[in-house]
Design a protein around this motif. Structure first.
Motif, PDB file in Angstrom:
ATOM      1  N   VAL A  16       0.969  -1.265   0.011  1.00 15.70           N
ATOM      2  CA  VAL A  16       0.005  -0.136   0.016  1.00 15.70           C
ATOM      3  C   VAL A  16       0.886   1.220   0.080  1.00 15.70           C
ATOM      4  N   TRP A  65      -8.139   8.073  -5.825  1.00 20.47           N
ATOM      5  CA  TRP A  65      -9.277   7.108  -5.716  1.00 20.47           C
ATOM      6  C   TRP A  65      -9.774   6.531  -6.862  1.00 20.47           C
ATOM      7  N   TYR A  67      -7.603   5.730  -9.279  1.00 19.44           N
ATOM      8  CA  TYR A  67      -6.492   4.988  -9.514  1.00 19.44           C
ATOM      9  C   TYR A  67      -6.556   3.560  -8.796  1.00 19.44           C
ATOM     10  N   VAL A  68      -7.149   3.620  -7.754  1.00 16.24           N
ATOM     11  CA  VAL A  68      -7.016   2.505  -6.659  1.00 16.24           C
ATOM     12  C   VAL A  68      -8.051   1.676  -7.062  1.00 16.24           C
ATOM     13  N   GLN A  69      -9.401   2.196  -7.649  1.00 16.17           N
ATOM     14  CA  GLN A  69     -10.520   1.572  -7.988  1.00 16.17           C
ATOM     15  C   GLN A  69     -10.114   0.658  -9.385  1.00 16.17           C
ATOM     16  N   LEU A  71      -7.139  -0.248  -9.937  1.00 15.63           N
ATOM     17  CA  LEU A  71      -6.121  -1.486  -9.790  1.00 15.63           C
ATOM     18  C   LEU A  71      -6.879  -2.683  -9.050  1.00 15.63           C
ATOM     19  N   VAL A  72      -7.990  -2.393  -8.454  1.00 17.69           N
ATOM     20  CA  VAL A  72      -8.794  -3.375  -8.111  1.00 17.69           C
ATOM     21  C   VAL A  72      -9.320  -4.180  -8.972  1.00 17.69           C
ATOM     22  N   HIS A  73      -9.639  -3.828 -10.259  1.00 14.13           N
ATOM     23  CA  HIS A  73      -9.899  -4.601 -11.294  1.00 14.13           C
ATOM     24  C   HIS A  73      -8.962  -4.976 -12.235  1.00 14.13           C
ATOM     25  N   GLY A  74      -7.870  -4.828 -11.827  1.00 14.01           N
ATOM     26  CA  GLY A  74      -6.554  -5.354 -12.553  1.00 14.01           C
ATOM     27  C   GLY A  74      -6.356  -4.339 -13.736  1.00 14.01           C
TER      28      GLY A  74
END
Length: 335
Positions: A16, A65, A67-69, A71-74
């Motif tokens: 993180v 935010w 970018y993180v979303q 990343l969660v979806h690859g």
């Protein structure tokens, strides 16, 4: 298994932190992505339009935010320099870096471990002095200088090596992709001409990394063997009349391998970082050169993807080292 899971969970805060730091750095470093891709003659309106399309006009928390979303979806984002998804580019280039790094590590191990054993067994001998000289040279010489020196000698002066222009000659075609490792893929289909061409291109950059890896491996092997050879159980085994070969290879070496294996993992991670310079010297199409090109172009998504990939590989590498240590040392299985 529980210990490995705990170690994996303990690595998540570091991952993180890597995500946050790389995101912030790509936003505060000099250079404007929108200005770079708009061109030197672009108007302020055109630059503002590109910045809005890239989402760079939004507040940093909102950008992070999003970018993180993703990343969660690859989704690692799009590379503006190649026009491809960053994940696609990394998956295409990672085998080249992995093949180069593994070959460099194998070359370093093949020389450093026997050299470290001989230097420990024969203290004060010519091999011991050679080990110290090689360790000093390996630590002192920058990896890019070693690469340039090898190119100058073996390509420019002697003509033994092909031109440092990537993984294959410009007129050769890569083998069908199975593993992404040209040596393995060419061998699988029996294309030995391509295999020889790939091996010829690989030798100099792999030797460059191998010389860089040789110093710490030889040093820790020598120190570990000296510590084990001075142990009480070795003196007892020697007094029992065991041959020197059995004593060194069966008893001493196995106990000396634990710190060597840990060092190999650290060296492998160092080689992944050194790849950035070696790939530029030899025009090697790996993820290191990909990240450098993106950084020059102020293209943040590939740089973030590269750093995140390196962090994940480092975590997986540490887990692999733990598994190997548990296999070598039964005492570690109960921790």
């Amino acid at each position: 298994m529980r210990g490995l899971l705990l170690r994996l969970a303990g690595s998540l805060p570091a991952l993180v932190a890597v995500i946050i730091v790389t995101f912030v750095l790509t936003r505060v470093l000099p250079g404007d992505t929108a200005t770079y891709f708009a061109g030197p003659t672009a108007s302020a309106e055109s630059i503002a339009q590109i910045r809005a399309e890239l989402g760079l006009d939004r507040p940093l928390p909102e950008q992070f935010w999003s970018y993180v979303q993703a990343l969660v979806h690859g989704d690692l984002g799009m590379s503006l320099t190649t026009g491809q998804p960053v994940l696609t580019d990394i998956l295409a280039r990672l085998p080249a870096s992995a093949e180069l790094t593994l070959c460099g590590l194998l070359i370093g191990m093949a020389i450093a471990i026997p050299l470290g054993i001989i230097a420990a067994v024969r203290q004060g001998s010519l091999a011991d002095h050679a080990c110290r000289v090689i360790v000093t040279a390996g630590v002192s010489l920058p990896v890019f200088f070693t690469g340039l020196l090898l190119v100058y000698v073996f390509y420019f002066l002697l003509g033994w090596s092909p031109a440092p222009l990537g993984r294959l000659d410009a007129f050769a075609s890569p083998p069908p992709a199975v593993t992404g490792f040209y040596l393995i893929d060419a061998a699988l289909i029996g294309d030995w001409e391509t295999w020889r061409g790939a091996a010829a291109q690989l030798i100099l950059p792999a030797v460059t990394l191998g010389l860089f890896a040789l110093a710490p491996i030889a040093r820790i092997t020598r120190a570990s063997m000296l510590a084990v050879l001075g142990a009480e159980f070795i003196r007892t085994a020697r007094a029992s009349g065991l041959s020197s070969r059995t004593l060194i290879l069966t008893y001493a070496l196995r106990n000396a391998l634990l710190p060597v294996v840990t060092t190999l993992g650290m060296v492998f991670s160092f080689l992944l970082g050194a790849n950035v310079l070696v790939e530029k010297v030899f025009a090697w199409p790996g993820i290191g050169s990909y990240a450098v090109e993106a950084l020059i172009a102020s293209d943040g998504a590939p740089v973030q993807g590269f750093v995140l990939t390196m962090a994940i590989l480092y975590i997986l590498l540490n887990l692999a080292i733990d598994l190997v240590n548990r296999a070598l040392d039964p005492r570690a299985r109960h921790t």
